[in-house]
Design a protein around this motif. Structure first.
Motif, PDB file in Angstrom:
ATOM      1  N   HIS A 118      -1.743   5.397  -7.121  1.00  0.00           N
ATOM      2  CA  HIS A 118      -2.068   5.870  -8.465  1.00  0.00           C
ATOM      3  C   HIS A 118      -3.078   5.025  -9.230  1.00  0.00           C
ATOM      4  N   VAL A 119      -3.312   3.806  -8.805  1.00  0.00           N
ATOM      5  CA  VAL A 119      -4.291   2.953  -9.475  1.00  0.00           C
ATOM      6  C   VAL A 119      -5.623   3.144  -8.765  1.00  0.00           C
ATOM      7  N   ASP A 120      -6.704   3.062  -9.522  1.00  0.00           N
ATOM      8  CA  ASP A 120      -8.045   3.177  -8.959  1.00  0.00           C
ATOM      9  C   ASP A 120      -8.143   2.378  -7.656  1.00  0.00           C
ATOM     10  N   LEU A 121      -8.701   3.004  -6.620  1.00  0.00           N
ATOM     11  CA  LEU A 121      -8.766   2.408  -5.288  1.00  0.00           C
ATOM     12  C   LEU A 121      -9.424   1.034  -5.300  1.00  0.00           C
ATOM     13  N   GLY A 122     -10.527   0.905  -6.004  1.00  0.00           N
ATOM     14  CA  GLY A 122     -11.215  -0.384  -6.072  1.00  0.00           C
ATOM     15  C   GLY A 122     -10.368  -1.451  -6.739  1.00  0.00           C
ATOM     16  N   GLN A 123      -9.697  -1.067  -7.816  1.00  0.00           N
ATOM     17  CA  GLN A 123      -8.859  -2.027  -8.538  1.00  0.00           C
ATOM     18  C   GLN A 123      -7.652  -2.431  -7.706  1.00  0.00           C
ATOM     19  N   SER A 124      -6.997  -1.470  -7.071  1.00  0.00           N
ATOM     20  CA  SER A 124      -5.831  -1.823  -6.262  1.00  0.00           C
ATOM     21  C   SER A 124      -6.241  -2.687  -5.075  1.00  0.00           C
ATOM     22  N   ALA A 125      -7.428  -2.464  -4.519  1.00  0.00           N
ATOM     23  CA  ALA A 125      -7.920  -3.300  -3.418  1.00  0.00           C
ATOM     24  C   ALA A 125      -8.178  -4.728  -3.904  1.00  0.00           C
ATOM     25  N   LYS A 126      -8.719  -4.878  -5.111  1.00  0.00           N
ATOM     26  CA  LYS A 126      -8.948  -6.223  -5.656  1.00  0.00           C
ATOM     27  C   LYS A 126      -7.629  -6.962  -5.842  1.00  0.00           C
ATOM     28  N   VAL A 127      -6.629  -6.246  -6.334  1.00  0.00           N
ATOM     29  CA  VAL A 127      -5.313  -6.862  -6.533  1.00  0.00           C
ATOM     30  C   VAL A 127      -4.737  -7.284  -5.190  1.00  0.00           C
ATOM     31  N   ARG A 128      -4.733  -6.366  -4.229  1.00  0.00           N
ATOM     32  CA  ARG A 128      -4.212  -6.676  -2.886  1.00  0.00           C
ATOM     33  C   ARG A 128      -4.946  -7.869  -2.279  1.00  0.00           C
ATOM     34  N   ASP A 129      -6.265  -7.867  -2.361  1.00  0.00           N
ATOM     35  CA  ASP A 129      -7.067  -8.919  -1.739  1.00  0.00           C
ATOM     36  C   ASP A 129      -6.906 -10.276  -2.418  1.00  0.00           C
ATOM     37  N   ALA A 130      -6.428 -10.287  -3.662  1.00  0.00           N
ATOM     38  CA  ALA A 130      -6.199 -11.544  -4.377  1.00  0.00           C
ATOM     39  C   ALA A 130      -4.898 -12.217  -3.956  1.00  0.00           C
ATOM     40  N   LEU A 131      -4.077 -11.496  -3.222  1.00  0.00           N
ATOM     41  CA  LEU A 131      -2.776 -12.024  -2.803  1.00  0.00           C
ATOM     42  C   LEU A 131      -2.896 -12.765  -1.487  1.00  0.00           C
ATOM     43  N   PRO A 132      -2.030 -13.749  -1.261  1.00  0.00           N
ATOM     44  CA  PRO A 132      -1.979 -14.400   0.050  1.00  0.00           C
ATOM     45  C   PRO A 132      -1.640 -13.374   1.136  1.00  0.00           C
ATOM     46  N   LYS A 133      -2.079 -13.619   2.341  1.00  0.00           N
ATOM     47  CA  LYS A 133      -1.902 -12.675   3.460  1.00  0.00           C
ATOM     48  C   LYS A 133      -0.437 -12.266   3.642  1.00  0.00           C
ATOM     49  N   GLU A 134       0.487 -13.197   3.489  1.00  0.00           N
ATOM     50  CA  GLU A 134       1.917 -12.879   3.666  1.00  0.00           C
ATOM     51  C   GLU A 134       2.388 -11.829   2.663  1.00  0.00           C
ATOM     52  N   ILE A 135       1.865 -11.895   1.451  1.00  0.00           N
ATOM     53  CA  ILE A 135       2.263 -10.940   0.417  1.00  0.00           C
ATOM     54  C   ILE A 135       1.480  -9.638   0.596  1.00  0.00           C
ATOM     55  N   GLN A 136       0.235  -9.740   1.014  1.00  0.00           N
ATOM     56  CA  GLN A 136      -0.566  -8.543   1.301  1.00  0.00           C
ATOM     57  C   GLN A 136       0.117  -7.668   2.341  1.00  0.00           C
ATOM     58  N   ALA A 137       0.856  -8.283   3.243  1.00  0.00           N
ATOM     59  CA  ALA A 137       1.522  -7.527   4.310  1.00  0.00           C
ATOM     60  C   ALA A 137       2.550  -6.535   3.757  1.00  0.00           C
ATOM     61  N   LEU A 138       2.983  -6.716   2.516  1.00  0.00           N
ATOM     62  CA  LEU A 138       3.915  -5.786   1.883  1.00  0.00           C
ATOM     63  C   LEU A 138       3.208  -4.540   1.351  1.00  0.00           C
ATOM     64  N   TRP A 139       1.883  -4.618   1.241  1.00  0.00           N
ATOM     65  CA  TRP A 139       1.068  -3.508   0.713  1.00  0.00           C
ATOM     66  C   TRP A 139       0.949  -2.447   1.796  1.00  0.00           C
ATOM     67  N   PRO A 140       0.937  -1.164   1.417  1.00  0.00           N
ATOM     68  CA  PRO A 140       0.812  -0.105   2.446  1.00  0.00           C
ATOM     69  C   PRO A 140      -0.544  -0.169   3.132  1.00  0.00           C
ATOM     70  N   ASP A 141      -0.547   0.173   4.427  1.00  0.00           N
ATOM     71  CA  ASP A 141      -1.798   0.185   5.184  1.00  0.00           C
ATOM     72  C   ASP A 141      -2.729   1.272   4.699  1.00  0.00           C
ATOM     73  N   SER A 142      -2.154   2.428   4.394  1.00  0.00           N
ATOM     74  CA  SER A 142      -2.945   3.520   3.863  1.00  0.00           C
ATOM     75  C   SER A 142      -2.117   4.258   2.823  1.00  0.00           C
ATOM     76  N   VAL A 143      -2.805   4.909   1.901  1.00  0.00           N
ATOM     77  CA  VAL A 143      -2.146   5.527   0.756  1.00  0.00           C
ATOM     78  C   VAL A 143      -1.171   6.634   1.149  1.00  0.00           C
ATOM     79  N   GLY A 144      -1.479   7.411   2.140  1.00  0.00           N
ATOM     80  CA  GLY A 144      -0.641   8.537   2.472  1.00  0.00           C
ATOM     81  C   GLY A 144       0.574   8.211   3.315  1.00  0.00           C
ATOM     82  N   VAL A 145       0.711   6.958   3.753  1.00  0.00           N
ATOM     83  CA  VAL A 145       1.777   6.589   4.685  1.00  0.00           C
ATOM     84  C   VAL A 145       2.735   5.630   3.990  1.00  0.00           C
ATOM     85  N   ARG A 146       4.026   5.875   4.135  1.00  0.00           N
ATOM     86  CA  ARG A 146       5.047   4.945   3.610  1.00  0.00           C
ATOM     87  C   ARG A 146       5.513   4.040   4.707  1.00  0.00           C
TER      88      ARG A 146
END
Length: 146
Positions: A118-146
């Motif tokens: 639901h958040v702008d793709l560019g903004q959500s990518a910036k947020v994800r990329d600002a996180l350490p890799k271990e925490i990024q791993a909790l982020w979904p790989d793609s929007v349509g997949v849970r």
């Protein structure tokens, strides 16, 4: 027909309910629990981001959700230097301690999925990329997949 008499309130209420419904799909039909999950994860995430990035993310949130996001925020003390997944999840768990037991990793995954969707793709990518890799791993790989 307007529920509140103001379109801005109707829209934020509708959007917030969509977000909560998505969280409830993962954690059961308790709106109170979903609200606490959303708040706990957003606060842990917010505190991990630089104040500028946290503000940009806050601007993307529904108006009602911004209230819980900014509750008790102290930008002069940020960002939190949490590096590990376990430390991040401890912060989430702290926010969940007054509700029924919820796995903090599952809570984070649910909220990150909502943000990715639901958040702008560019903004959500910036947020994800600002996180350490271990925490990024909790982020979904793609929007349509849970």
């Amino acid at each position: 027909m307007s529920t509140t008499g103001l379109d801005v309130f109707d829209k934020t209420l509708q959007t917030t309910n969509i977000w909560l419904n998505e969280i409830m799909a993962d954690h059961g039909p308790d709106r109170h629990v979903a609200w606490h999950i959303l708040g706990a994860v957003l606060k842990a995430l917010r505190d991990r981001l630089s104040p500028d990035l946290a503000a940009h993310l806050g601007a993307e949130l529904p108006l009602i959700v911004r209230g819980i996001y900014y509750d008790q925020y102290r930008p002069s003390q940020m960002p939190d230097k949490t590096r590990s997944r376990d430390e991040f999840l401890e912060r989430v768990a702290e926010g969940l301690k007054f509700i029924r037991p919820v796995d903090p990793a599952d809570a984070a995954k649910s909220v990150f999925h909502v943000l990715a969707r639901h958040v702008d793709l560019g903004q959500s990518a910036k947020v994800r990329d600002a996180l350490p890799k271990e925490i990024q791993a909790l982020w979904p790989d793609s929007v349509g997949v849970r």
